[in-house]
Scaffold this motif. Sequence first.
Motif, mmCIF file in Angstrom:
data_model
loop_
_atom_site.group_PDB
_atom_site.id
_atom_site.type_symbol
_atom_site.label_atom_id
_atom_site.label_comp_id
_atom_site.label_asym_id
_atom_site.label_seq_id
_atom_site.Cartn_x
_atom_site.Cartn_y
_atom_site.Cartn_z
ATOM 1 N N ARG A 124 0.835 -1.198 0.000
ATOM 2 C CA ARG A 124 0.000 0.000 0.000
ATOM 3 C C ARG A 124 0.872 1.251 0.000
ATOM 4 O O ARG A 124 1.982 1.265 0.538
ATOM 5 C CB ARG A 124 -0.938 -0.008 1.201
ATOM 6 N N LYS A 125 0.354 2.310 -0.579
ATOM 7 C CA LYS A 125 1.071 3.582 -0.660
ATOM 8 C C LYS A 125 0.284 4.649 0.105
ATOM 9 O O LYS A 125 -0.496 5.399 -0.454
ATOM 10 C CB LYS A 125 1.253 4.017 -2.128
ATOM 11 N N ASP A 126 0.448 4.656 1.406
ATOM 12 C CA ASP A 126 -0.244 5.646 2.229
ATOM 13 C C ASP A 126 0.620 5.953 3.447
ATOM 14 O O ASP A 126 1.838 5.717 3.427
ATOM 15 C CB ASP A 126 -1.627 5.127 2.649
ATOM 16 N N GLU A 127 -0.007 6.480 4.510
ATOM 17 C CA GLU A 127 0.749 6.836 5.707
ATOM 18 C C GLU A 127 1.431 5.623 6.341
ATOM 19 O O GLU A 127 2.515 5.748 6.940
ATOM 20 C CB GLU A 127 -0.192 7.501 6.736
ATOM 21 N N PHE A 128 0.802 4.433 6.226
ATOM 22 C CA PHE A 128 1.438 3.228 6.774
ATOM 23 C C PHE A 128 2.742 2.925 6.039
ATOM 24 O O PHE A 128 3.704 2.449 6.641
ATOM 25 C CB PHE A 128 0.484 2.033 6.681
ATOM 26 N N SER A 129 2.750 3.176 4.770
ATOM 27 C CA SER A 129 3.970 2.980 3.992
ATOM 28 C C SER A 129 5.071 3.927 4.469
ATOM 29 O O SER A 129 6.243 3.531 4.603
ATOM 30 C CB SER A 129 3.677 3.207 2.500
ATOM 31 N N GLN A 130 4.679 5.165 4.751
ATOM 32 C CA GLN A 130 5.648 6.132 5.286
ATOM 33 C C GLN A 130 6.161 5.689 6.653
ATOM 34 O O GLN A 130 7.366 5.801 6.949
ATOM 35 C CB GLN A 130 4.987 7.511 5.385
ATOM 36 N N LEU A 131 5.242 5.171 7.488
ATOM 37 C CA LEU A 131 5.637 4.662 8.803
ATOM 38 C C LEU A 131 6.604 3.487 8.670
ATOM 39 O O LEU A 131 7.608 3.403 9.399
ATOM 40 C CB LEU A 131 4.388 4.245 9.585
ATOM 41 N N ALA A 132 6.319 2.582 7.759
ATOM 42 C CA ALA A 132 7.193 1.418 7.535
ATOM 43 C C ALA A 132 8.589 1.875 7.106
ATOM 44 O O ALA A 132 9.613 1.350 7.590
ATOM 45 C CB ALA A 132 6.583 0.508 6.480
ATOM 46 N N ASN A 133 8.653 2.856 6.193
ATOM 47 C CA ASN A 133 9.956 3.374 5.748
ATOM 48 C C ASN A 133 10.712 4.016 6.902
ATOM 49 O O ASN A 133 11.940 3.854 7.022
ATOM 50 C CB ASN A 133 9.750 4.393 4.618
ATOM 51 N N SER A 134 9.980 4.733 7.767
ATOM 52 C CA SER A 134 10.619 5.372 8.924
ATOM 53 C C SER A 134 11.177 4.324 9.886
ATOM 54 O O SER A 134 12.278 4.473 10.426
ATOM 55 C CB SER A 134 9.611 6.264 9.662
ATOM 56 N N ILE A 135 10.419 3.235 10.112
ATOM 57 C CA ILE A 135 10.889 2.157 10.993
ATOM 58 C C ILE A 135 12.112 1.470 10.385
ATOM 59 O O ILE A 135 13.067 1.116 11.099
ATOM 60 C CB ILE A 135 9.754 1.154 11.260
ATOM 61 N N ASN A 136 12.104 1.271 9.072
ATOM 62 C CA ASN A 136 13.267 0.677 8.399
ATOM 63 C C ASN A 136 14.501 1.553 8.589
ATOM 64 O O ASN A 136 15.601 1.053 8.883
ATOM 65 C CB ASN A 136 12.978 0.489 6.907
ATOM 66 N N ASP A 137 14.318 2.877 8.418
ATOM 67 C CA ASP A 137 15.445 3.806 8.608
ATOM 68 C C ASP A 137 15.909 3.792 10.062
ATOM 69 O O ASP A 137 17.116 3.842 10.341
ATOM 70 C CB ASP A 137 15.028 5.233 8.215
ATOM 71 N N MET A 138 14.929 3.706 10.985
ATOM 72 C CA MET A 138 15.273 3.669 12.410
ATOM 73 C C MET A 138 16.076 2.407 12.736
ATOM 74 O O MET A 138 17.051 2.457 13.498
ATOM 75 C CB MET A 138 13.998 3.722 13.250
ATOM 76 N N ALA A 139 15.668 1.275 12.182
ATOM 77 C CA ALA A 139 16.381 0.009 12.427
ATOM 78 C C ALA A 139 17.823 0.103 11.939
ATOM 79 O O ALA A 139 18.757 -0.351 12.617
ATOM 80 C CB ALA A 139 15.650 -1.134 11.728
ATOM 81 N N GLU A 140 18.002 0.721 10.777
ATOM 82 C CA GLU A 140 19.357 0.864 10.235
ATOM 83 C C GLU A 140 20.201 1.782 11.121
ATOM 84 O O GLU A 140 21.375 1.480 11.420
ATOM 85 C CB GLU A 140 19.262 1.444 8.817
ATOM 86 N N SER A 141 19.580 2.891 11.586
ATOM 87 C CA SER A 141 20.304 3.830 12.461
ATOM 88 C C SER A 141 20.646 3.171 13.793
ATOM 89 O O SER A 141 21.751 3.351 14.321
ATOM 90 C CB SER A 141 19.449 5.085 12.699
ATOM 91 N N LEU A 142 19.670 2.405 14.351
ATOM 92 C CA LEU A 142 19.917 1.715 15.616
ATOM 93 C C LEU A 142 21.032 0.682 15.479
ATOM 94 O O LEU A 142 21.853 0.511 16.392
ATOM 95 C CB LEU A 142 18.629 1.028 16.094
ATOM 96 N N HIS A 143 21.042 0.000 14.332
ATOM 97 C CA HIS A 143 22.096 -0.990 14.092
ATOM 98 C C HIS A 143 23.471 -0.339 14.120
ATOM 99 O O HIS A 143 24.407 -0.816 14.776
ATOM 100 C CB HIS A 143 21.846 -1.656 12.740
#
Length: 581
Positions: free
Chosen positions: A220-239
């Motif tokens: 899906r391409k909506d706010e959930f998609s934006q949230l998923a991308n933010s969590i992915n970026d957060m996981a990479e930063s946390l790593h």
Amino acid sequence: MNRWGIRWKYFFYFTLIIIITTAIVILIASSELRKNYINELELSLQKQAEIIGIQVKDLVRRGDFAGVDALVKHMGKETGTRITIIKIDGMVVGESEESSQKIEDHATRPEVIQALNMGIGKQIRFSTTTKEEMVYIAIPVKDNGKILGVIRTSAYFTPVRKTLRVVNQKIIYTTSALIVFALFFSVLSSNALIKTIKEICLAAENIKNGEFSTRIFLKRKDEFSQLANSINDMAESLHKLFNDLTVGREEIKTILSSMVEGLVVLDEKGKIVLANDNFRNIAEFAKPNIEGKFYWEVLQNVEFDALIKRTQETAIRQSQEIQKGEKIYFANAVLVSNVKDKKIIIVLHDITDFKNLERVKADFVANLSHELKTPLTSIKGFAETLEEEIDKKHQPFVETIKRNTDRLISIVQDLLIFSELERKERKLEIESVDLKVLVHNVLKIFTKKLKEKKLSCEISLNDDASLLKADPFWIEQVFINLIDNAVKYNTDGGKIKIDSAKDDGDIKITIEDTGIGIAKEHLLRIFERFYVVDKSRSRKLGGTGLGLSIVKHIVLAHNGKVEIESEVGKGTKFIVKLPKG
């Protein structure tokens, strides 16, 4: 976890909103429909009344009430409407469905009153004649502006009510079908939403557990998609951050392990949070793991315990010498506060070798001073004997020998005092000291010098600031050195002032002279050992450079402090603050 879950919560909310909205729509639609039906019916009855009024006007004017009644019955059958003709006095002269003679007076009927007063009357009410609910319309019959009577048309309200009931049932059935469809659609959409949320929650849980490689991929391409991308970026930063922290932690661990000093960190309760290997060696604790234990379980030492309690109470940096076996440590403790808690960091330096060296040096100085004192006394004695025997030509040489011998004796005497001060074994003999008595006794020592330089001495010791608890011998040394300074470096005919006063529970003693003063650049070093401002002058006056250092050591030993204020050419003021006891 909440047993209802977000799906059923939102389903309940959607259902409640749809039902309330539908109920409001049905009520509004039913009300508007009823109003429209009644308006249409009233308009139809009014039109009929107006047509009948034209036809019966002449009959009413002539008083042909039989003709009026016959005409009304005929038109009632034709239109299916109940028609009533009423005179102004309320008498019914024509009735389409009943005999006009049997009908009671209608002067009090509300629609008749309205027609006569306002030109038209409208009512929906129960009819006592027909025993049913009726819709009434009444208008006046006029002839050249004169009201002859009232024409009333009416219809049964029951058919309207049945029609409205049928229509309302159809609206309810339709809206119920729409509700079911809407709820079905909401369940489908909420399932898709819940699936997405669960996928995001699972990924977040994995990241929380340290699985930083977890990623979320949504179609899906909506706010959930934006949230998923933010969590992915957060996981990479946390790593990346976790890796940096791991490297940093290893570096800190290596640094702590390589420290020569012992280091320990305690929490508010006194539990050990962190400790390096050297602290473990100092504590000589048998178990390898000491984190989480109370410090007194690991290191039982009265001085260490006192240091920690003092740091907790004062919240400022504290220092303490700690003896453990044959080792001596200098401990520094500091309280570190943050939003969540407080921690105490203690660093222990091994100063055993330094203390041994200091003791050897002190013993050497003391022994050397004792050894020099006897020969110097002998030299001075022989010089005084020679002074009486030799001629005036050689007198200057003897004077030089005596002067330098006196200077050496003064240095040796001061060194002996220093050695005595630095010996830990010697404790202060605290007792009550009367400053008035002590100062007058010390001034007797300087009577000759005061007269020689024509110096005046003003003493102002307050009664409430003249008694203190101290070691009489050492406090006397303080006054001897400070007054000696005031005499040596004062100008001829000058003045010395000694006073005392209370200062926040302490006693403040001031010794002030009107002498040559001291330049600013020397004030910071004036209490150092062997430091002299003017070496040639000090040598001439017999100064050793140890007097003020001795004063500072004695005052600090009494938990006091000494300060100096001076200005070149105007004099010097020494301020000594001592606890009253």
